[in-house]
Scaffold this motif. Structure first.
Motif, PDB file in Angstrom:
ATOM      1  N   SER A 255      17.824   1.687   4.633  1.00 39.88           N
ATOM      2  CA  SER A 255      16.366   1.662   4.546  1.00 39.88           C
ATOM      3  C   SER A 255      15.848   2.933   3.899  1.00 39.88           C
ATOM      4  O   SER A 255      16.270   4.042   4.262  1.00 39.88           O
ATOM      5  N   ILE A 281      16.937  -0.494   0.867  1.00 38.42           N
ATOM      6  CA  ILE A 281      15.997  -1.523   1.299  1.00 38.42           C
ATOM      7  C   ILE A 281      14.591  -0.927   1.203  1.00 38.42           C
ATOM      8  O   ILE A 281      14.294   0.056   1.881  1.00 38.42           O
ATOM      9  N   ASN A 283      10.624  -0.002   1.495  1.00 45.12           N
ATOM     10  CA  ASN A 283       9.518  -0.059   2.454  1.00 45.12           C
ATOM     11  C   ASN A 283       9.992  -0.526   3.826  1.00 45.12           C
ATOM     12  O   ASN A 283       9.446  -1.452   4.415  1.00 45.12           O
ATOM     13  N   CYS A 284      11.013   0.150   4.350  1.00 40.90           N
ATOM     14  CA  CYS A 284      11.660  -0.331   5.570  1.00 40.90           C
ATOM     15  C   CYS A 284      12.101   0.833   6.444  1.00 40.90           C
ATOM     16  O   CYS A 284      12.572   1.858   5.943  1.00 40.90           O
ATOM     17  N   ALA A 288      16.287  -2.717   9.985  1.00 39.21           N
ATOM     18  CA  ALA A 288      16.069  -3.419   8.718  1.00 39.21           C
ATOM     19  C   ALA A 288      16.125  -4.930   8.861  1.00 39.21           C
ATOM     20  O   ALA A 288      15.496  -5.655   8.087  1.00 39.21           O
ATOM     21  N   ASN A 292      12.666  -5.804   6.904  1.00 41.17           N
ATOM     22  CA  ASN A 292      12.557  -6.418   5.579  1.00 41.17           C
ATOM     23  C   ASN A 292      13.618  -7.513   5.476  1.00 41.17           C
ATOM     24  O   ASN A 292      14.577  -7.410   4.716  1.00 41.17           O
ATOM     25  N   LYS A 294      13.728 -10.482   4.193  1.00 45.88           N
ATOM     26  CA  LYS A 294      13.915 -11.190   2.926  1.00 45.88           C
ATOM     27  C   LYS A 294      14.961 -10.489   2.066  1.00 45.88           C
ATOM     28  O   LYS A 294      15.885 -11.123   1.521  1.00 45.88           O
ATOM     29  N   VAL A 295      14.853  -9.170   1.943  1.00 39.68           N
ATOM     30  CA  VAL A 295      15.808  -8.394   1.148  1.00 39.68           C
ATOM     31  C   VAL A 295      17.178  -8.373   1.823  1.00 39.68           C
ATOM     32  O   VAL A 295      18.216  -8.539   1.166  1.00 39.68           O
TER      33      VAL A 295
END
Length: 307
Positions: A255, A281, A283-284, A288, A292, A294-295
């Motif tokens: 992150s 990653i 903006n996390c 994680a 985030n 999705k990533v």
């Protein structure tokens, strides 16, 4: 709040019995969903399978997802004190052997990722591809004030509170304390929901043994960190020294706003693993998997399905 396990897994919460590192039988809680290549999801210290709530269903479209609670966490039973340094490594190996007849891909977060590195050194044949997220591989101290406080308390005190479930009447206060602690591992404090606080605190309020296990593991971790920094022989030091022996294809996810362990630790880890690449990653915070998803999900799918 309903049955979280039933909401996530067709067969709900399942259990298996393993012998822990001190030869004591313990009941491990797990859930599984999907078919195909086995993918085991491992949570960090103080957490449980709920941490993967935003990942289980998307990943199950590609894998046989197996989500386990480590001994003493979530809905898995704890064992009597004392605890053994590195018990998580041996117990993870026994869980894999019980749940899969082939090597598993592992996606592991924080302490779960450190445990995976140790298992890759001691029992490499149990593992396939690895996804390691925000690994506490080069720690200088326990990362949060709450962990540090709990590690200083006499275990007899913690066990007394735990066995008597003395925190139950103070559930709203415990959840608010968790909200405060949780702000260290997320980017947006407003993203912390009441449901999240309920489930993250549930084992410590209503399942005897979880708080004691957490405190015992924190004390062992603090001792390992201190002794490693003093260049004394430790399991943590041995894991660091033998990173070059790990030959598994490894994706390191870190992150970009991890307040507990800096991304430079990820760069340092990548430089020591022969078959590793590093991705940040965006903006996390430290957690994680839900920070985030999705990533994280896309990265796990790409790496573990790669031929």
């Amino acid at each position: 709040m309903g049955d979280w396990w039933q909401q996530q897994f067709p067969s709900g919460r399942q259990t298996l019995t393993i012998v822990d590192a001190s030869d004591r039988p313990v009941t491990i809680a797990y859930g599984e969903v999907g078919t195909g290549k086995p993918l085991m999801l491992l949570h960090g210290i103080g957490s449980w399978s709920y941490n993967w709530r935003a990942n289980i269903q998307p990943l199950s479209q590609h894998f046989r997802v197996i989500c386990v609670d480590a001994k003493g966490y979530g809905f898995s039973s704890a064992a009597p004190l004392p605890e053994t340094v590195g018990h998580q490594v041996l117990e993870l190996g026994r869980m894999i052997q019980a749940l899969s007849d082939r090597p598993v891909c592992v996606a592991a977060e924080s302490m779960g990722a450190l445990t995976t590195l140790a298992l890759a050194q001691s029992q490499p044949d149990l593992l396939d591809r690895l996804v390691l997220i925000n690994v506490p591989i080069f720690p200088k101290q326990l990362p949060s004030w709450g962990m540090q406080l709990l590690s200083y308390l006499p275990l007899e005190w913690v066990q007394w509170v735990d066995q008597g479930q003395l925190l139950c009447p103070f559930a709203p206060l415990v959840q608010e304390i968790m909200r405060w602690v949780r702000q260290e591992v997320v980017v947006d404090p407003n993203s912390i929901s009441d449901d999240e606080l309920y489930w993250l605190t549930y084992p410590y309020l209503y399942r005897t043994g979880a708080l004691t296990q957490f405190a015992a593991d924190l004390q062992l971790a603090a001792q390992e960190i201190d002794r490693t920094l003093q260049q004394q022989p430790t399991l943590l030091g041995a894991i660091q020294q033998h990173l070059h022996t790990i030959k598994h294809s490894t994706l390191i996810l870190w992150s970009d706003r991890d307040r507990w362990f800096p991304p430079t630790d990820g760069e340092r880890l990548q430089s020591r693993l022969p078959e590793a690449r590093l991705e940040l990653i965006p903006n996390c915070g430290h957690v994680a998997s839900s920070g985030n998803p999705k990533v994280v999900n896309a990265a796990i799918i790409e790496h573990c399905l790669e031929t």
